[in-house]
Design a protein around this motif. Structure first.
Motif, PDB file in Angstrom:
ATOM      1  N   ALA A 337       2.206  -6.775  -0.943  1.00  0.00           N
ATOM      2  CA  ALA A 337       2.271  -8.128  -0.375  1.00  0.00           C
ATOM      3  C   ALA A 337       0.860  -8.697  -0.311  1.00  0.00           C
ATOM      4  N   ALA A 338       0.778 -10.021  -0.113  1.00  0.00           N
ATOM      5  CA  ALA A 338      -0.526 -10.690  -0.068  1.00  0.00           C
ATOM      6  C   ALA A 338      -0.620 -11.566   1.173  1.00  0.00           C
ATOM      7  N   GLU A 358       2.536  -9.363 -12.235  1.00  0.00           N
ATOM      8  CA  GLU A 358       2.159  -8.882 -13.579  1.00  0.00           C
ATOM      9  C   GLU A 358       2.135  -7.355 -13.624  1.00  0.00           C
ATOM     10  N   MET A 359       1.743  -6.730 -12.517  1.00  0.00           N
ATOM     11  CA  MET A 359       1.686  -5.263 -12.475  1.00  0.00           C
ATOM     12  C   MET A 359       3.066  -4.650 -12.274  1.00  0.00           C
ATOM     13  N   GLY A 360       4.056  -5.499 -12.001  1.00  0.00           N
ATOM     14  CA  GLY A 360       5.416  -4.987 -11.813  1.00  0.00           C
ATOM     15  C   GLY A 360       5.639  -4.342 -10.462  1.00  0.00           C
ATOM     16  N   LEU A 361       4.761  -4.653  -9.489  1.00  0.00           N
ATOM     17  CA  LEU A 361       4.957  -4.086  -8.148  1.00  0.00           C
ATOM     18  C   LEU A 361       5.989  -4.933  -7.398  1.00  0.00           C
ATOM     19  N   ASP A 362       6.784  -4.301  -6.552  1.00  0.00           N
ATOM     20  CA  ASP A 362       7.810  -5.031  -5.799  1.00  0.00           C
ATOM     21  C   ASP A 362       7.185  -5.710  -4.597  1.00  0.00           C
ATOM     22  N   LEU A 363       7.417  -7.000  -4.447  1.00  0.00           N
ATOM     23  CA  LEU A 363       6.885  -7.730  -3.302  1.00  0.00           C
ATOM     24  C   LEU A 363       7.813  -7.523  -2.100  1.00  0.00           C
ATOM     25  N   ALA A 364       7.238  -6.991  -1.021  1.00  0.00           N
ATOM     26  CA  ALA A 364       8.026  -6.772   0.196  1.00  0.00           C
ATOM     27  C   ALA A 364       8.025  -8.008   1.079  1.00  0.00           C
ATOM     28  N   HIS A 365       7.224  -9.012   0.722  1.00  0.00           N
ATOM     29  CA  HIS A 365       7.065 -10.227   1.539  1.00  0.00           C
ATOM     30  C   HIS A 365       6.576 -11.317   0.591  1.00  0.00           C
ATOM     31  N   LEU A 385       4.882  -9.371   8.698  1.00  0.00           N
ATOM     32  CA  LEU A 385       4.546  -8.876   7.354  1.00  0.00           C
ATOM     33  C   LEU A 385       4.369  -7.354   7.398  1.00  0.00           C
ATOM     34  N   GLY A 386       3.673  -6.869   8.447  1.00  0.00           N
ATOM     35  CA  GLY A 386       3.496  -5.417   8.595  1.00  0.00           C
ATOM     36  C   GLY A 386       4.837  -4.708   8.707  1.00  0.00           C
ATOM     37  N   ALA A 387       5.738  -5.292   9.483  1.00  0.00           N
ATOM     38  CA  ALA A 387       7.069  -4.679   9.664  1.00  0.00           C
ATOM     39  C   ALA A 387       7.828  -4.655   8.342  1.00  0.00           C
ATOM     40  N   ALA A 388       7.659  -5.719   7.538  1.00  0.00           N
ATOM     41  CA  ALA A 388       8.326  -5.759   6.225  1.00  0.00           C
ATOM     42  C   ALA A 388       7.803  -4.645   5.333  1.00  0.00           C
ATOM     43  N   MET A 389       6.493  -4.366   5.428  1.00  0.00           N
ATOM     44  CA  MET A 389       5.917  -3.283   4.612  1.00  0.00           C
ATOM     45  C   MET A 389       6.482  -1.937   5.047  1.00  0.00           C
ATOM     46  N   VAL A 390       6.566  -1.754   6.358  1.00  0.00           N
ATOM     47  CA  VAL A 390       7.100  -0.477   6.883  1.00  0.00           C
ATOM     48  C   VAL A 390       8.532  -0.264   6.376  1.00  0.00           C
ATOM     49  N   LYS A 391       9.303  -1.329   6.387  1.00  0.00           N
ATOM     50  CA  LYS A 391      10.701  -1.232   5.960  1.00  0.00           C
ATOM     51  C   LYS A 391      10.810  -0.907   4.463  1.00  0.00           C
ATOM     52  N   ALA A 392       9.866  -1.461   3.695  1.00  0.00           N
ATOM     53  CA  ALA A 392       9.993  -1.349   2.231  1.00  0.00           C
ATOM     54  C   ALA A 392       9.224  -0.182   1.639  1.00  0.00           C
TER      55      ALA A 392
END
Ligand code: FEO
Length: 397
Positions: A337-338, A358-365, A385-392
């Motif tokens: 995420a950014a 472009e890198m094909g990383l999954d965006l969690a947010h 956003l932090g909670a979304a990262m924890v979940k993903a």
């Protein structure tokens, strides 16, 4: 340093570069070595050479064992200049009967040194040569990490001379991995994999399978950089298997740069939320952490969060530098995420997301932007956003 016998009549004759601190963009804080090996048998064979400015150190070591002119065979496992820079002068001196190399190795030497007169002998995987009591088997390892790369396996000694693979940028007076601090050793071996070999992970997986198929028994691994794996070489093979399979941990990195500390305040809030959930979390400011050290942390991190304020309609230069470097090394499987602060236009998050996609990383947010200095509701959004990262977060361990 002095010559070291690594197996009976097989010698390290390379050079130690204590002072190098930048290896094409990789910070070599502990220096490195350029390893070359000499086998004394009925035929005398030299495996690889050294960087050009270390030629005298190589020749000094060779002369402790034999007159250079008595070397019969030169084996060139890899043509990158840190191993071949001294080749023209060494070849002119020793005048080898044959230079063994891969097909791509021959072409690379022609492209670098323009010497059609050298006695090239092209070999391929499974080809062998006899040195007398010993047999050398060649194994091509294309794109580990150049097209020309190959290994030389000494059958009777169960010794794998592995070119750049299994190396570390670590200058020491010792020659064996079991003689040095194991934390330093593995820190450098990990950094080396993350910064040089990570993008070639599928090739590493294929190579490990090929070595299994060939039924090669390995007692010792002698790479072209750093320490020789004498006791339990399986430990570095297992590490390569783990790293090349993109094994990820319950670990998140908040990688950022900041202008007037607003993006840093956001980073702290995001980091706190992730850490509070029991995830190992690190804040890495790109102004104080070298790109190659951050890359080492990325190797096994399950989540990556990138923060930059907007500058001139884009991101801060250290973030652009890092994302360019990261993209080239092809991370895989992480969630990302950014975030970032802005004054009036606020394009940084959009540009970072572009890199992540472009890198094909999954965006969690979808990305979080804050105008100027964060208010209480902005900190709440950072925690979301932090909670979304924890979940993903993706763990593959
Ligand atoms: Fe150590 Fe690819 O050279």
């Amino acid at each position: 340093m002095s010559v070291r016998e690594i197996k009976e009549n097989i010698f390290w004759v390379g050079a130690v570069d204590w002072n190098i601190r930048d290896f094409h963009g990789y910070s070599t804080n502990r220096g490195t070595t350029y390893n070359a090996y000499l086998i004394k048998d009925e035929k005398i064979a030299l495996f690889d050479t050294v960087k050009r400015n270390f030629r005298d150190e190589l020749l000094f070591h060779i002369k402790e064992l034999t007159e250079p002119e008595k070397i019969d065979y030169l084996i060139v496992n890899h043509v990158e200049m840190d191993h071949s820079g001294s080749l023209p002068e060494v070849i002119d001196l020793i005048k080898p009967e044959k230079i063994f190399c891969s097909k791509n190795g021959k072409q690379a030497m022609l492209d670098h040194f323009h010497r059609e007169d050298w006695p090239f002998e092209v070999v391929k995987t499974g080809d062998t040569i006899s040195l007398g009591k010993r047999t050398v088997t060649f194994i091509e390892t294309p794109m580990l990490h150049w097209p020309d790369s190959m290994f030389s396996y000494i059958n009777e000694d169960k010794l794998l001379i592995s070119s750049d693979a299994f190396g570390q940028h670590l200058a020491t007076a010792e020659r064996f991995a079991d003689e040095v601090d194991q934390c330093d050793l593995f820190q450098e071996a990990t950094k080396y994999y993350a910064n040089i070999l990570m993008l070639f992970s599928p090739n590493v997986q294929r190579l490990l399978a090929k070595v299994g198929e060939l039924g090669i028994e390995i007692e010792m691994i002698a790479p072209d950089h750093g320490l020789i794996w004498r006791e339990n070489p399986g430990i570095i093979i297992e590490a390569y298997d783990k790293w090349s399979s993109h094994t990820l941990c319950n670990k998140a990195l908040v990688i950022y740069d900041t202008m007037w500390h607003s993006t840093e305040l956001m980073a702290r809030a995001i980091c706190s939320e992730i850490a509070a959930a029991g995830v190992e979390t690190k804040m890495l400011n790109l102004k104080v952490n070298h790109r190659s050290d951050v890359m080492t942390e990325v190797l096994d991190a399950g989540a990556l969060v990138f923060g930059s304020p907007t500058l001139n309609n884009g991101m801060l230069p250290p973030m652009a530098d890092f994302l360019t470097y990261l993209k080239g090394l092809r991370p895989k499987n992480q969630v990302a995420a950014a975030f970032g602060s802005f004054g009036w236009s606020g394009e940084a998050v959009k540009h970072i997301n572009g890199y992540l996609e472009e890198m094909g990383l999954d965006l969690a947010h979808p990305g979080l932007r804050v105008k100027n200095v964060p208010r209480e509701e902005d900190f709440a959004a950072c925690r979301e956003l932090g909670a979304a990262m924890v979940k993903a977060i993706r763990k593959t361990t």
